[in-house]
Design an enzyme around this catalytic site. Structure first.
Site, PDB file in Angstrom:
ATOM      1  N   GLY A  38       0.889  -1.218   0.257  1.00  0.00           N
ATOM      2  CA  GLY A  38       0.152   0.058  -0.050  1.00  0.00           C
ATOM      3  C   GLY A  38       0.872   1.256   0.133  1.00  0.00           C
ATOM      4  N   ASP A 168     -28.553  24.222   3.082  1.00  0.00           N
ATOM      5  CA  ASP A 168     -28.504  24.587   4.241  1.00  0.00           C
ATOM      6  C   ASP A 168     -28.021  26.061   4.772  1.00  0.00           C
ATOM      7  OD1 ASP A 168     -25.554  24.750   3.877  1.00  0.00           O
ATOM      8  OD2 ASP A 168     -25.346  22.728   4.329  1.00  0.00           O
ATOM      9  N   LYS A 191     -31.191  22.592   7.444  1.00  0.00           N
ATOM     10  CA  LYS A 191     -30.738  21.361   7.268  1.00  0.00           C
ATOM     11  C   LYS A 191     -30.222  20.641   8.698  1.00  0.00           C
ATOM     12  CE  LYS A 191     -26.672  19.792   5.719  1.00  0.00           C
ATOM     13  NZ  LYS A 191     -25.593  19.718   4.724  1.00  0.00           N
ATOM     14  N   ARG A 193     -27.981  17.729  10.504  1.00  0.00           N
ATOM     15  CA  ARG A 193     -27.489  16.285  10.336  1.00  0.00           C
ATOM     16  C   ARG A 193     -27.069  15.867  11.737  1.00  0.00           C
ATOM     17  NH1 ARG A 193     -24.127  14.330   6.124  1.00  0.00           N
ATOM     18  NH2 ARG A 193     -23.795  16.227   4.956  1.00  0.00           N
ATOM     19  N   ASP A 219     -23.975  24.266  -3.444  1.00  0.00           N
ATOM     20  CA  ASP A 219     -23.253  23.843  -2.217  1.00  0.00           C
ATOM     21  C   ASP A 219     -21.732  24.144  -2.602  1.00  0.00           C
ATOM     22  OD1 ASP A 219     -23.136  22.909   0.281  1.00  0.00           O
ATOM     23  OD2 ASP A 219     -24.214  21.373  -0.108  1.00  0.00           O
TER      24      ASP A 219
HETATM   25  C1  R5P Z   1     -21.956  20.687   4.655  1.00  0.00           C
HETATM   26  O1  R5P Z   1     -22.265  21.508   5.437  1.00  0.00           O
HETATM   27  C2  R5P Z   1     -21.379  20.930   3.278  1.00  0.00           C
HETATM   28  O2  R5P Z   1     -21.562  22.020   2.981  1.00  0.00           O
HETATM   29  C3  R5P Z   1     -21.960  19.782   2.198  1.00  0.00           C
HETATM   30  O3  R5P Z   1     -23.467  20.156   2.225  1.00  0.00           O
HETATM   31  C4  R5P Z   1     -21.928  18.640   2.690  1.00  0.00           C
HETATM   32  O4  R5P Z   1     -20.717  18.280   3.213  1.00  0.00           O
HETATM   33  C5  R5P Z   1     -22.325  17.376   1.472  1.00  0.00           C
HETATM   34  O5  R5P Z   1     -22.012  16.033   1.992  1.00  0.00           O
HETATM   35  P1  R5P Z   1     -22.994  15.196   1.617  1.00  0.00           P
HETATM   36  O6  R5P Z   1     -22.858  15.142  -0.029  1.00  0.00           O
HETATM   37  O7  R5P Z   1     -22.378  13.760   1.834  1.00  0.00           O
HETATM   38  O8  R5P Z   1     -24.428  15.560   1.975  1.00  0.00           O
END
Ligand code: R5P
Length: 291
Positions: A38, A168, A191, A193, A219
């Protein structure tokens, strides 16, 4: 031979070539050999002699492999040059910039020490997830934005009654900048998480009347696509028109592209900070300009 050398790390080979061309610098390629255990052996294809060297390497998946190769290239460049500019178009680990849960290691803090310690003079990155990560560096850092380049792409399209949407609240500023350049409105969804499972939920209940309006979901990055899928499904329920997705970094792991398409998205547009099927927007000009 130019006055500066650009080392093209394997994860950013094409982008590095473009940057070298724009800066009229000489280009040094890299050969990597992976051993059965690796380990990677990194070999430069040519000699370095310039006092200014630009190392270009994103730390997208395989993140740790690309990271160790980046560190090896920076250390090697420092043996020759007094000025080593490290361009990390996509900065992996940028989401690990705080101790969110007790005991979590702030990996960005460690990375800042590593890069500074092996001789980086300056760091340039594109649309880092959060600027908090850059505060750990003791050397100069610059975060350039790909938003104007992404906007140019969408300006060529015939979009109807356009609205920019951030999936978000953290992306509100980004959506506002995007919308301002397109001279349209923007909204930000709420949003949530789960910090342990990573599961995403859209908490927004009402976005007003968006029926038949074309939307651009903006995003910084798409990893698993979870955030975009949840947002797109919610927006489709509000009877919106077409949904397009714009992001700087299209990691698109675990079939994210397919999942996003299934959620009703027409097109995903990303930049070449991470090369791939959706990376139709070039960031070499904005990076070269910052050097
Ligand atoms: C989080 O706050 C970031 O701005 C993205 O929205 C996020 O990291 C995207 O990750 P995923 O596609 O896994 O939802």
């Amino acid at each position: 031979m130019g006055k500066l050398s650009v080392i093209a790390g394997k994860s950013s080979e094409e982008l590095a070539k473009k940057i070298a061309k724009r800066l009229r610098g000489s280009l040094t390629s890299v050969q990597n050999v992976t051993f059965p255990d690796g380990e990677t052996k990194v070999t430069l294809q040519g000699n370095l002699s310039n006092q200014k060297i630009i190392v270009v390497q994103s730390t997208n998946p395989p993140v740790d492999t690309n990271l160790i190769q980046l560190l090896a290239l920076v250390a090697k460049a420092k043996e020759t040059a007094s000025n080593v500019v490290v361009v990390i178009p996509y900065m992996g680990y940028a989401r690990q910039d705080k101790e969110f849960l007790p005991g979590e290691i702030v990996t960005m803090k460690m990375l800042a020490k590593l890069l500074g310690g092996i001789g980086a003079s300056e760091i340039i990155t594109v649309d880092i997830h959060s600027k908090v990560g850059l505060e750990y560096f003791k050397i100069k850092t610059r975060n350039v934005t790909a938003i104007p380049e992404l906007v140019k792409y969408f300006k060529k399209m015939n979009l109807k009654d356009l609205l920019v949407v951030s999936p978000d609240r953290g992306g509100t500023e980004r959506a506002a900048e995007f919308a301002k350049s397109l001279k349209v409105d923007y909204i930000a969804l709420e949003k949530q998480r789960d910090r342990k499972t990573g599961k995403v939920q859209i908490m927004t209940k009402d976005v007003g009347d968006i029926s038949k309006r074309d939307l651009i979901l903006v995003d910084d990055m798409i990893s698993t696509g979870g955030s975009i899928v949840k947002a797109a499904k919610f927006l489709k329920k509000q009877k919106c028109g077409r949904i397009f997705v714009a992001c700087t970094h299209g990691l698109l792991v675990n079939n994210a592209e397919e999942k996003i398409q299934k959620a009703g998205v027409e097109e995903i547009v990303s930049t070449n900070t991470i090369p791939g099927k959706t990376s139709n927007v070039d960031v070499s000009a904005i990076i070269a300009k910052s050097i």
